[in-house]
Design an enzyme around this catalytic site. Sequence first.
Site, PDB file in Angstrom:
ATOM      1  N   ARG A 103       0.880  -1.179   0.000  1.00  0.00           N
ATOM      2  CA  ARG A 103       0.000   0.000   0.000  1.00  0.00           C
ATOM      3  C   ARG A 103       0.907   1.215   0.000  1.00  0.00           C
ATOM      4  NH1 ARG A 103      -5.078   1.554   3.803  1.00  0.00           N
ATOM      5  NH2 ARG A 103      -5.985   0.147   2.282  1.00  0.00           N
ATOM      6  N   HIS A 130      -7.827   0.858  -5.863  1.00  0.00           N
ATOM      7  CA  HIS A 130      -7.953   0.031  -4.654  1.00  0.00           C
ATOM      8  C   HIS A 130      -8.601  -1.314  -5.050  1.00  0.00           C
ATOM      9  CE1 HIS A 130      -7.935  -1.077  -0.602  1.00  0.00           C
ATOM     10  NE2 HIS A 130      -8.826  -0.266  -0.074  1.00  0.00           N
ATOM     11  N   GLN A 133     -10.152  -4.028  -2.455  1.00  0.00           N
ATOM     12  CA  GLN A 133     -11.447  -3.611  -1.920  1.00  0.00           C
ATOM     13  C   GLN A 133     -12.557  -4.009  -2.889  1.00  0.00           C
ATOM     14  OE1 GLN A 133     -12.138  -1.584   1.073  1.00  0.00           O
ATOM     15  NE2 GLN A 133     -14.153  -2.342   0.541  1.00  0.00           N
ATOM     16  N   ASP A 225     -17.447   6.996  -0.281  1.00  0.00           N
ATOM     17  CA  ASP A 225     -16.135   6.919   0.370  1.00  0.00           C
ATOM     18  C   ASP A 225     -15.837   8.309   0.920  1.00  0.00           C
ATOM     19  OD1 ASP A 225     -13.589   6.151   1.186  1.00  0.00           O
ATOM     20  OD2 ASP A 225     -12.687   6.292  -0.815  1.00  0.00           O
ATOM     21  N   CYS A 265     -16.254   1.643   1.905  1.00  0.00           N
ATOM     22  CA  CYS A 265     -15.032   0.845   2.125  1.00  0.00           C
ATOM     23  C   CYS A 265     -14.493   1.011   3.538  1.00  0.00           C
ATOM     24  CB  CYS A 265     -13.978   1.226   1.098  1.00  0.00           C
ATOM     25  SG  CYS A 265     -13.506   2.963   1.169  1.00  0.00           S
ATOM     26  N   ARG A 293     -13.268  -8.550   3.323  1.00  0.00           N
ATOM     27  CA  ARG A 293     -11.886  -8.302   2.890  1.00  0.00           C
ATOM     28  C   ARG A 293     -11.048  -9.538   3.180  1.00  0.00           C
ATOM     29  NH1 ARG A 293     -10.234  -3.031   2.828  1.00  0.00           N
ATOM     30  NH2 ARG A 293      -8.638  -3.742   1.379  1.00  0.00           N
TER      31      ARG A 293
HETATM   32  N1   CP Z   1     -10.993  -0.040   3.290  1.00  0.00           N
HETATM   33  C1   CP Z   1      -9.694  -0.101   3.612  1.00  0.00           C
HETATM   34  O1   CP Z   1      -8.823  -0.315   2.774  1.00  0.00           O
HETATM   35  O2   CP Z   1      -9.441   0.065   4.943  1.00  0.00           O
HETATM   36  P1   CP Z   1      -8.012   0.280   5.607  1.00  0.00           P
HETATM   37  O3   CP Z   1      -7.496   1.624   5.142  1.00  0.00           O
HETATM   38  O4   CP Z   1      -8.268   0.242   7.070  1.00  0.00           O
HETATM   39  O5   CP Z   1      -7.098  -0.836   5.153  1.00  0.00           O
HETATM   40  N1  NVA Z   2     -10.069   6.704  -0.739  1.00  0.00           N
HETATM   41  C1  NVA Z   2      -9.564   6.321   0.564  1.00  0.00           C
HETATM   42  C2  NVA Z   2      -9.717   4.865   0.788  1.00  0.00           C
HETATM   43  C3  NVA Z   2      -9.251   4.364   2.113  1.00  0.00           C
HETATM   44  C4  NVA Z   2      -9.397   2.872   2.272  1.00  0.00           C
HETATM   45  C5  NVA Z   2      -8.113   6.738   0.689  1.00  0.00           C
HETATM   46  O1  NVA Z   2      -7.363   6.567  -0.280  1.00  0.00           O
HETATM   47  O2  NVA Z   2      -7.734   7.246   1.745  1.00  0.00           O
END
Ligand code: CP
Ligand code: NVA
Length: 306
Positions: A103, A130, A133, A225, A265, A293
């Site tokens: 990530r 993502h 997800q 989101d 999410c 997940r």
């Molecule tokens: N939805 C999601 O990716 O959550 P986290 O940022 O907690 O991993």
């Molecule tokens: N769009 C959000 C998703 C978090 C899981 C971000 O990138 O922060």
Amino acid sequence: MKHYIDFHEDVSFEDLKYMLEISEEMKAKTKAGIKHHYLEGKSLAMIFTKSSTRTRVSFEVGMYQLGGQALFLSNNDIQIGRGETIYDTANVLSGMVDGIMIRTFKHSDIEDLAKYGKIPVINGLSDDQHPTQALADLLTIKEHKGGLKGLKLAYVGDGNNVTASLLQACAKAGMDISCASPADYTCGKKYVDQALEDAKVSGSKILMTTDPFEACDGADVIYTDTWTSMGQESEKASRVEIFKNYQVNSKLMGVAHKDAIFMHCLPAYRGYEVTEDVIDGPQSVVFDEAENRLHAHKAILVNCMK
Ligand code: CP
Ligand code: NVA
């Protein structure tokens, strides 16, 4: 060798069918306490340069449930944080572990890790996409609605990384998707074009609009989101103003099907992108979505690393 970096490029129609099937199988096995050690003795390096609750916990527990192990490597722990190159990191990790989940901010860093390494790379979120997800989301919709084809998902809010992967995933799954965002915050044309390409095969309908009510009309799933993604914190005040008409509330839910589900999410910010009565109400499936997940990620791991 299979990577899981970009839903459009890396997930074939067959991969999607297979991963949904084994997610369901492994979810049932987990609930019944039946072992499913498909990755016995394998190791996954997990690189995080952004925060995470769900992605970190689900991949770590998922590897354990598959009979393998996961290593949590935050920016503070590994030498990437002190300037070691992606090239060197990819080559070093390729000699020690069987897969990498990462990530990070720049999507191209994830692509470079795959390009220079010799092991599968999984995108645990980038600024652009993502995809892990999105698979868990499809699994959740399938469970609640009994199928995917022909259903309509409406995404309301910032056209961000989550939106991009949802567009790609819905088009692959044969679901209709309509996205409502302010004009300057719509999802990138690249993702719309990819979705339109897959829609020719799957039969999905794609609608991009600035009107949340048009997007949600007759929807089976309403999705939102955060208005401020990781890395955009300095824009928070202006974003609250720009997105104020894109809140999912009971009025917006009212134009969807009566039995529509609400998805997010997470993490969620109640009172901003969604009201408390919606996210904590009877139509919300956000905690099933979060739990899925775990099961979807195990399917991704098996598909890439078995
Ligand atoms: N939805 C999601 O990716 O959550 P986290 O940022 O907690 O991993
Ligand atoms: N769009 C959000 C998703 C978090 C899981 C971000 O990138 O922060």
